[in-house]
Design a protein around this motif. Sequence first.
Motif, PDB file in Angstrom:
ATOM      1  N   MET A   1      -3.032  -3.991   8.300  1.00 25.18           N
ATOM      2  CA  MET A   1      -2.578  -2.958   7.365  1.00 25.18           C
ATOM      3  C   MET A   1      -3.357  -3.089   6.059  1.00 25.18           C
ATOM      4  N   GLN A   2      -3.732  -1.963   5.514  1.00 24.63           N
ATOM      5  CA  GLN A   2      -4.486  -1.998   4.269  1.00 24.63           C
ATOM      6  C   GLN A   2      -3.617  -2.500   3.125  1.00 24.63           C
ATOM      7  N   SER A   3      -4.256  -3.124   2.154  1.00 26.03           N
ATOM      8  CA  SER A   3      -3.516  -3.589   0.984  1.00 26.03           C
ATOM      9  C   SER A   3      -2.992  -2.409   0.195  1.00 26.03           C
ATOM     10  N   GLN A   4      -1.885  -2.631  -0.498  1.00 23.45           N
ATOM     11  CA  GLN A   4      -1.254  -1.561  -1.253  1.00 23.45           C
ATOM     12  C   GLN A   4      -1.911  -1.453  -2.630  1.00 23.45           C
ATOM     13  N   GLY A  36      -1.682  10.677  -3.781  1.00 23.01           N
ATOM     14  CA  GLY A  36      -1.605   9.794  -4.926  1.00 23.01           C
ATOM     15  C   GLY A  36      -0.271   9.616  -5.594  1.00 23.01           C
ATOM     16  N   ALA A  37       0.733  10.416  -5.253  1.00 22.47           N
ATOM     17  CA  ALA A  37       2.041  10.248  -5.890  1.00 22.47           C
ATOM     18  C   ALA A  37       2.673   8.931  -5.462  1.00 22.47           C
ATOM     19  N   GLU A  38       3.420   8.317  -6.356  1.00 23.33           N
ATOM     20  CA  GLU A  38       4.203   7.132  -6.012  1.00 23.33           C
ATOM     21  C   GLU A  38       5.536   7.630  -5.428  1.00 23.33           C
ATOM     22  N   VAL A  39       5.722   7.417  -4.145  1.00 27.39           N
ATOM     23  CA  VAL A  39       6.927   7.889  -3.462  1.00 27.39           C
ATOM     24  C   VAL A  39       7.818   6.702  -3.124  1.00 27.39           C
ATOM     25  N   LYS A  73       6.987   3.698  -0.538  1.00 30.54           N
ATOM     26  CA  LYS A  73       7.668   2.430  -0.803  1.00 30.54           C
ATOM     27  C   LYS A  73       9.103   2.547  -0.304  1.00 30.54           C
ATOM     28  N   SER A  74       9.507   1.617   0.546  1.00 25.90           N
ATOM     29  CA  SER A  74      10.848   1.652   1.119  1.00 25.90           C
ATOM     30  C   SER A  74      11.782   0.717   0.363  1.00 25.90           C
ATOM     31  N   ILE A  75      12.891   1.298  -0.117  1.00 27.06           N
ATOM     32  CA  ILE A  75      13.954   0.456  -0.656  1.00 27.06           C
ATOM     33  C   ILE A  75      15.247   0.816   0.072  1.00 27.06           C
ATOM     34  N   THR A  76      16.138  -0.141   0.163  1.00 27.85           N
ATOM     35  CA  THR A  76      17.418   0.091   0.822  1.00 27.85           C
ATOM     36  C   THR A  76      18.530   0.173  -0.209  1.00 27.85           C
ATOM     37  N   LEU A  77      19.380   1.171  -0.058  1.00 25.61           N
ATOM     38  CA  LEU A  77      20.550   1.342  -0.910  1.00 25.61           C
ATOM     39  C   LEU A  77      21.724   1.785  -0.041  1.00 25.61           C
ATOM     40  N   ASN A  78      22.803   1.072  -0.123  1.00 21.76           N
ATOM     41  CA  ASN A  78      24.029   1.453   0.567  1.00 21.76           C
ATOM     42  C   ASN A  78      24.768   2.450  -0.310  1.00 21.76           C
ATOM     43  N   MET A  79      24.558   3.732  -0.055  1.00 24.10           N
ATOM     44  CA  MET A  79      25.060   4.763  -0.951  1.00 24.10           C
ATOM     45  C   MET A  79      26.581   4.882  -0.928  1.00 24.10           C
ATOM     46  N   LYS A  80      27.255   4.135  -0.084  1.00 22.12           N
ATOM     47  CA  LYS A  80      28.713   4.081  -0.117  1.00 22.12           C
ATOM     48  C   LYS A  80      29.214   3.247  -1.291  1.00 22.12           C
ATOM     49  N   PRO A 386       6.104   1.551   5.810  1.00 16.04           N
ATOM     50  CA  PRO A 386       6.520   0.194   5.433  1.00 16.04           C
ATOM     51  C   PRO A 386       7.699  -0.315   6.258  1.00 16.04           C
ATOM     52  N   ARG A 387       7.888  -1.628   6.207  1.00 10.96           N
ATOM     53  CA  ARG A 387       9.088  -2.230   6.779  1.00 10.96           C
ATOM     54  C   ARG A 387      10.300  -1.770   5.983  1.00 10.96           C
ATOM     55  N   LEU A 388      11.456  -1.792   6.610  1.00  8.18           N
ATOM     56  CA  LEU A 388      12.692  -1.392   5.938  1.00  8.18           C
ATOM     57  C   LEU A 388      12.965  -2.306   4.751  1.00  8.18           C
ATOM     58  N   GLY A 389      13.077  -1.710   3.571  1.00  3.63           N
ATOM     59  CA  GLY A 389      13.352  -2.485   2.362  1.00  3.63           C
ATOM     60  C   GLY A 389      12.192  -3.320   1.865  1.00  3.63           C
ATOM     61  N   GLN A 390      10.998  -3.027   2.330  1.00  2.00           N
ATOM     62  CA  GLN A 390       9.834  -3.840   1.970  1.00  2.00           C
ATOM     63  C   GLN A 390       9.591  -3.879   0.460  1.00  2.00           C
ATOM     64  N   HIS A 391       9.998  -2.845  -0.241  1.00  2.00           N
ATOM     65  CA  HIS A 391       9.688  -2.760  -1.671  1.00  2.00           C
ATOM     66  C   HIS A 391      10.916  -2.935  -2.561  1.00  2.00           C
ATOM     67  N   ASN A 392      11.976  -3.477  -1.997  1.00  3.55           N
ATOM     68  CA  ASN A 392      13.182  -3.699  -2.809  1.00  3.55           C
ATOM     69  C   ASN A 392      12.880  -4.498  -4.074  1.00  3.55           C
TER      70      ASN A 392
END
Length: 415
Positions: A1-4, A36-39, A73-80, A386-392
């Motif tokens: 995988m390419q570097s970020q 180029g947007a940061e998503v 970028k993947s972050i995890t949030l438990n919206m409950k 990305p992996r789940l929550g990789q960018h938390n």
Amino acid sequence: MQSQAKAHGPLAGIKVLELGTLIAGPFCSRMLAEFGAEVIKVESPDGGDPLRQWRVLKDGTSLWWSVQARNKKSITLNMKQEQARKIAKRLALDADIIIENYRPGVLEKWELGFEDLKAINPATIMVRLSGYGQTGPLKDLPGFGAIGESMGGLRYVSGHADRPPVRVGISIGDSVAALHGVIGAMMALRHRDVTGGRWNGKQGEACVAGQGQMVDVALYESVFNLMESLVPEFDHAGVVRERTGGALPGIVPSNTYTTAEGENIVIAGNGDAIFHRLMKAIDRDDLAQDPGLVRNDGRVPRTAEIDEAIQTWCSGRDIDTALQILKAADVPVGKIYSVRDMMSDPQFLARQMFEQHAFEDGTPVKLPAITPKMSETPGQTQWLGPRLGQHNQEVLSGLGYSDAEITQMLADKII
């Protein structure tokens, strides 16, 4: 995988928050990320976006995911949980564009609706993709691409007249809605910038900013927008466009024909000069010289006769010979491609329509290249889905949370 690596492209510096799953919303933000947007993509810690498990998998993750979530970028949030919703709100207020495809009312329940955010940040741009839009009697119903394709008119005209309607082999309704979302987002961003620009205040503080807006994209309306002259033809002439298989009714000849070995080619000989060249190429000089067939309006009543002539000619030739003769006559013609055809086709290769990448374990994989092609600010794949929550850690640290606080959030199942 390419570097970020640091993002570049025409949307570098634009922050996007993705609150959505599966196809329409994520495809919309994917295109912004490619340029180029940061998503930042918010996912449930309980498995994440269901698309991660759709279709063909590698090590438990969809190959589709590598494309649909590239550069995100993947972050995890438990919206409950309230704290998770507060984090989402901070991210939303910091974003230039918010993209969501929940049912109408879900974000409002979380106090993340457009009006909630606009009251704090007047420059808020929110792209909302749903089956039926944010208003109307159907707004609360679940909406999927298949329903949008049906209600928007596409399914009705797809297939053969003597058989039930068919679907296009991809999720075209979702993808078309996503493209409308991208267009709306870019127009809203332009309007925001010419009316004052990005909001630079803090929560609770008044600050001069440009005017944001909601981009309300309904799947069925996005499909409906593609339906050419459907409405005026019915309103003015009472014509209901019907299924016609591979033909293009009223524009003759344009159809799919079968060659000697059973392969299919599309021939579009519907221009007046093209029709003349086509008839000469298939040895039907009588039709080429027929004064009644010089113009399209004369050819339409004789569609069956013209199609039969072309099909008879195609039936006696293999596909390569047919393509060679018709291309030499400058007649628009093409083979119907499978992905196998695409991967070895000189045009695809010359246009660099495939990118070589690798998964984290080093396994090589090709992805479709990014379109459209831009001469000065082309898109780029910086990393695969990305992996789940990789960018938390990265994202939450950027909001000011300490390592200890992030560790506690994980323990409390907030992230």
